[in-house]
Scaffold this motif. Sequence first.
Motif, PDB file in Angstrom:
ATOM      1  N   ALA A  83       0.838  -1.255   0.113  1.00 15.14           N
ATOM      2  CA  ALA A  83       0.037   0.088   0.058  1.00 15.14           C
ATOM      3  C   ALA A  83       0.980   1.233   0.101  1.00 15.14           C
ATOM      4  O   ALA A  83       1.842   1.182   0.762  1.00 15.14           O
ATOM      5  N   GLN A  84       0.595   2.159  -0.931  1.00 19.44           N
ATOM      6  CA  GLN A  84       1.199   3.137  -1.027  1.00 19.44           C
ATOM      7  C   GLN A  84       0.391   4.571  -0.876  1.00 19.44           C
ATOM      8  O   GLN A  84      -0.014   4.924   0.390  1.00 19.44           O
ATOM      9  N   CYS A  85      -0.161   5.006  -1.765  1.00 21.07           N
ATOM     10  CA  CYS A  85      -1.198   6.147  -1.614  1.00 21.07           C
ATOM     11  C   CYS A  85      -2.641   5.534  -0.978  1.00 21.07           C
ATOM     12  O   CYS A  85      -3.498   6.290  -0.302  1.00 21.07           O
ATOM     13  N   GLY A  86      -2.836   4.079  -1.214  1.00 18.89           N
ATOM     14  CA  GLY A  86      -3.763   3.654  -0.307  1.00 18.89           C
ATOM     15  C   GLY A  86      -5.254   3.525  -1.063  1.00 18.89           C
ATOM     16  O   GLY A  86      -6.184   2.954  -0.630  1.00 18.89           O
ATOM     17  N   ILE A  87      -5.413   4.166  -2.308  1.00 18.09           N
ATOM     18  CA  ILE A  87      -6.792   4.370  -2.970  1.00 18.09           C
ATOM     19  C   ILE A  87      -7.135   2.863  -3.273  1.00 18.09           C
ATOM     20  O   ILE A  87      -8.367   2.511  -3.116  1.00 18.09           O
ATOM     21  N   CYS A  88      -6.176   1.970  -3.935  1.00 15.75           N
ATOM     22  CA  CYS A  88      -6.776   0.630  -4.064  1.00 15.75           C
ATOM     23  C   CYS A  88      -6.681  -0.368  -3.012  1.00 15.75           C
ATOM     24  O   CYS A  88      -7.284  -1.408  -3.357  1.00 15.75           O
TER      25      CYS A  88
ATOM     26  N   CYS B 114      -3.573  -1.162  -9.058  1.00 19.98           N
ATOM     27  CA  CYS B 114      -2.637  -0.238  -8.420  1.00 19.98           C
ATOM     28  C   CYS B 114      -1.895   0.724  -9.159  1.00 19.98           C
ATOM     29  O   CYS B 114      -1.062   0.074 -10.007  1.00 19.98           O
ATOM     30  N   ARG B 115      -2.103   1.756  -8.873  1.00 22.61           N
ATOM     31  CA  ARG B 115      -1.488   2.749  -9.763  1.00 22.61           C
ATOM     32  C   ARG B 115      -0.072   3.020  -9.388  1.00 22.61           C
ATOM     33  O   ARG B 115       1.136   3.222  -9.963  1.00 22.61           O
ATOM     34  N   CYS B 116       0.212   2.744  -8.189  1.00 24.89           N
ATOM     35  CA  CYS B 116       1.383   3.232  -7.152  1.00 24.89           C
ATOM     36  C   CYS B 116       2.273   1.919  -7.433  1.00 24.89           C
ATOM     37  O   CYS B 116       3.723   2.091  -7.342  1.00 24.89           O
TER      38      CYS B 116
END
Length: 198
Positions: A156-161, A193-195
């Motif tokens: 998890a990075q930005c967490g949107i996904c 996941c874009r990140c």
Amino acid sequence: MTVTPGSYTYNATAQGPVPNDVNRGGSTGQVTLTFEGVNGTVYAIAVYSTNDLNSRKIIIAGDFTVVNGVARQVEAPGASRLIDVLREELGLTGTKEGCGEGECGSCTVLLDDVPVNACLVAIGQCDGASVVTVEGIASPEALGVLGQCLIEGGGAQCGICTPGMMVSAHHLLSHNDSPDEHAVREAIAGNLCRCTGY
Ligand code: FES
Ligand code: FES
């Protein structure tokens, strides 16, 4: 409580504001409650026949949607998106919106144990259904094994996904407790996941 479908009429005094008719409580008259069983859901409709509320029809119970194990009722146009109702009406902001058009899977929730994109589901499709969001799987205080694994694996990075990933993974693991790589790939194929890995 078991409700037998049918019509029941009572003499009643409204004790306060009634839905869609605020500030008009306090009137006395007859109330007819009609209970109907439709697809296993009990609908309750009140027909008010009073001095100042003449044969008004209001929905007093409507049909319930069970969200994370709790029966919830919302008043919203049937075409409202499930994601908007979850986030704005029920305060369940764990479900995230990425694309808003069914492409990214960020908004994945379970609808009657089937993963769906909440941005493409109308609330009218959820009558009497069971909805599970990420809040029904984990909380910040109790991340659970899945949440812990995502943190440890840098998933998890930005967490949107992340909430959608967790819901899809939870669905997989609740049906298959030792999935192989192919099964895992298939289960999260709809979650982008874009990140991280895309
Ligand atoms: Fe629903 Fe992307 S926000 S699929
Ligand atoms: Fe940012 Fe997946 S962590 S989109």
